[in-house]
Design a protein around this motif. Structure first.
Motif, short mmCIF file in Angstrom:
data_model
loop_
_atom_site.label_atom_id
_atom_site.label_comp_id
_atom_site.label_asym_id
_atom_site.label_seq_id
_atom_site.Cartn_x
_atom_site.Cartn_y
_atom_site.Cartn_z
N LEU A 187 -5.37 -3.76 -3.80
CA LEU A 187 -3.99 -3.42 -4.17
C LEU A 187 -3.52 -4.34 -5.30
O LEU A 187 -4.01 -5.47 -5.42
N THR B 297 -1.05 4.43 -1.43
CA THR B 297 -2.45 4.27 -1.03
C THR B 297 -2.50 4.39 0.48
O THR B 297 -1.83 3.63 1.17
N SER B 298 -3.27 5.34 0.98
CA SER B 298 -3.36 5.38 2.44
C SER B 298 -4.50 4.46 2.89
O SER B 298 -5.53 4.36 2.23
N ASN C 7 2.41 1.97 -3.31
CA ASN C 7 1.46 2.49 -4.29
C ASN C 7 0.80 3.79 -3.84
O ASN C 7 -0.23 4.19 -4.40
N ALA D 227 0.85 -1.20 0.00
CA ALA D 227 0.00 0.00 0.00
C ALA D 227 0.89 1.25 0.00
O ALA D 227 0.64 2.20 -0.75
#
Ligand code: ASP
Length: 530
Positions: free
Chosen positions: A446, A405-406, A403, A400
């Motif tokens: 993901l 992404t939170s 990428n 994550a």
């Protein structure tokens, strides 16, 4: 004192005389005499811990051989030959898994009253579930603290691993496969194959040529290589319960499985003496074979550290802490007792392959009765994987972060729950956990392709992961033994049966114990003459 009573009870419950506290530290039995010289004492301690000493020596010599041979830049063929003695150990252990798991579970389930069996199984499952959830939480916390994926900025690129990434699978299909594997359609093929969903694209709407042709992804069942151990475990337990229900009629078959099990354990005690050599060459082979270690550490070092530190916290503090709080016994003595099995887990990266040695260690050195160890350990080796859950959580948060992404609270809970569930589905084989990691990534949306990064370093992380997986099982068995002892001390009825040996078979001996006993007998004789 309390410890001694427990040990003695365990001896009685085993129906065996070979449980020997001296095996743990070699210190107690001669305290009384006080007449032992230092050299005798050292000799006795060395003898009592011979296998552990040999194993440690094996690992150290393996590292030295590996580093030395690496300098000589051997060819691929030579590397394979160097790993040969290690490969033999893995083959020997694998050979023993099926008879061991099936016979020990059938005879275990048949020799325990179903009520007690349910209670034992229930406690074990609760312990496994709680510890796996704790491990998952440690993984998530570690990943948030260390932030392995945040600093690099760009994704590290590791060439040549993408083809090893498992094909993506719907989450629902992953769980359905788990349930399908619990009920194998063919017991013989379950010994070497398990069920896995694949997908086929099917055209629909062909009746109306004017409309667009739509393609539907339809799940199809495929058999893939790899033992369906979950199916075998469930079948063996249910079969054992059924045999017990038969009463007198089932007696012969129960005896058959009992003696099959005993004979298998004798084989295990022989294989144990080969373990130090095998582990030595497994370690040496891996060191020679390693490629680009510097590069891997530079790009993925934080991820590796995060997993290994997490495994160390759970294995050296959390599990021992739980064991101590519940039993008030020294958890590190317990760990010392299973050292050879832990080293085997480190060397082989396989919980299943470690199972035979783990049974032997907990029974002979940690006072766990056969009925408990042979029932709980095969189940634990199949479903309880604290190490896998932990590294999967780290990996999910790591990917994550890579990428950008939170993750929100719901996603974190999703990671914890799916990691716990997917660790159950992971096979006790090298890289078993990486394959089920896809379930977690799919669940939080993901990219599963990033698994290639995890695969690149899995040969390191998988070692500490497997050590933790098997350690959790062993502590589970130790706690159940404590639970059984305490219940019967308090007059509990149902669990008494766990303590009653069903067969009066002679205990199988390991050469070490026999030698040690003979030495002790001689020592006692000398003392009585004096
Ligand atoms: N190698 C692990 C084991 O055998 C499974 C995993 O990859 O997590 O326990």
């Amino acid at each position: 004192m309390a410890e001694r009573i427990d040990m003695e009870e365990a001896k009685a419950s085993n129906g065996e005389a070979h449980l020997d506290e001296n095996m743990v530290n070699g210190l107690d039995s001669h305290k009384k005499s006080g007449s032992e010289s230092l050299s005798e004492r050292v000799k006795r301690i060395v003898k009592a811990n011979m296998l552990v000493i040999l194993t440690v020596a094996g690992v150290i010599i393996g590292v030295i051989i590996g580093l030395a041979v690496r300098e000589a830049s051997p060819t691929r063929v030579q590397i394979i030959y160097i790993g040969f003695p290690g490969e033999l150990l893995i083959r020997l252990l694998k050979m023993i898994i099926i008879p061991l798991v099936v016979c020990s579970l059938v005879s275990g389930a048949a020799s325990i009253d179903p009520k007690a069996l349910g209670k034992l199984g229930g406690w074990a499952m609760l312990f496994f579930l709680i510890t796996t959830l704790i491990a998952s939480s440690i993984g998530v916390i570690m990943a948030f603290i260390i932030k392995p994926g945040a600093v690099t900025g760009t994704k590290p690129i590791i060439a040549g691993l993408d083809e090893n990434v498992p094909p993506p699978k719907e989450i629902i299909d992953s769980f359905l496969d788990l349930i399908r594997n619990i009920f194998p359609s063919n017991l013989v093929s379950a010994a070497f194959q398990s069920y896995a969903t694949g997908y086929k694209l099917v055209k629909i709407n062909i009746t109306d040529p004017s409309s667009n042709i739509t393609v539907e992804k339809v799940p199809i069942g495929t058999d893939q290589d790899g033992m369906n151990i979950l199916g075998l475990v469930v079948f063996a337990i249910v079969f054992g319960v059924a045999l017990r229900k038969l009463g007198d009629e089932g007696e012969i078959l129960i005896k058959f499985f009992n003696s099959f099990n005993e004979a298998t354990m004798v084989l295990v005690s022989w294989i144990m003496w080969y373990a130090p050599i095998g582990i030595m060459f497994l370690v040496a082979g891996k060191i020679v074979e390693m490629e680009n270690v510097g590069e891997l550490f530079a790009s993925l070092g934080k991820y590796i550290a995060c997993c290994i530190v997490g495994h160390a916290i759970h294995g050296a503090l959390v599990l021992p802490g739980i064991y101590f709080i519940i039993t008030r016994k020294n958890p590190y003595t317990f760990l010392w007792g299973i050292f050879t099995a832990l080293a085997t887990a480190f060397g082989t990266s396989s919980s299943s392959a470690t199972l035979p040695l783990m049974m032997k260690c907990v029974e002979e050195k940690n006072g766990v009765s056969k009925h408990i160890s042979r029932f709980i350990l095969p189940i634990g080796a199949t479903v309880n994987m604290d190490g896998a859950a932990l590294f999967q959580c780290v990996a999910a948060v790591f990917i994550a972060q890579l990428n950008d992404t939170s993750l929100n609270f719901i996603q974190i809970i999703t990671i914890l729950v799916t990691a716990t569930a997917s660790s159950v589905g992971a096979a006790g084989i090298p890289a078993g956990g990486v394959l089920t990691l896809a379930i977690i990534l799919e669940a939080i949306g993901l990219p599963t392709n990033d698994i290639s990064l995890i695969l690149a370093v899995d040969w390191i992380v998988d070692r500490t992961c497997t050590v933790l997986n098997v350690e959790g099982d062993a502590f589970g068995a130790g706690l159940l033994q404590h639970f059984v002892d305490r219940t019967s001390k308090n007059g509990g009825e149902e669990l008494n049966e766990v303590k009653v040996g069903q067969t009066e078979s002679a205990p199988e001996h390991s050469p070490l114990i026999e030698k040690q006993k003979a030495a002790e007998a001689r020592h006692n004789e000398k003392e009585s003459v004096m």
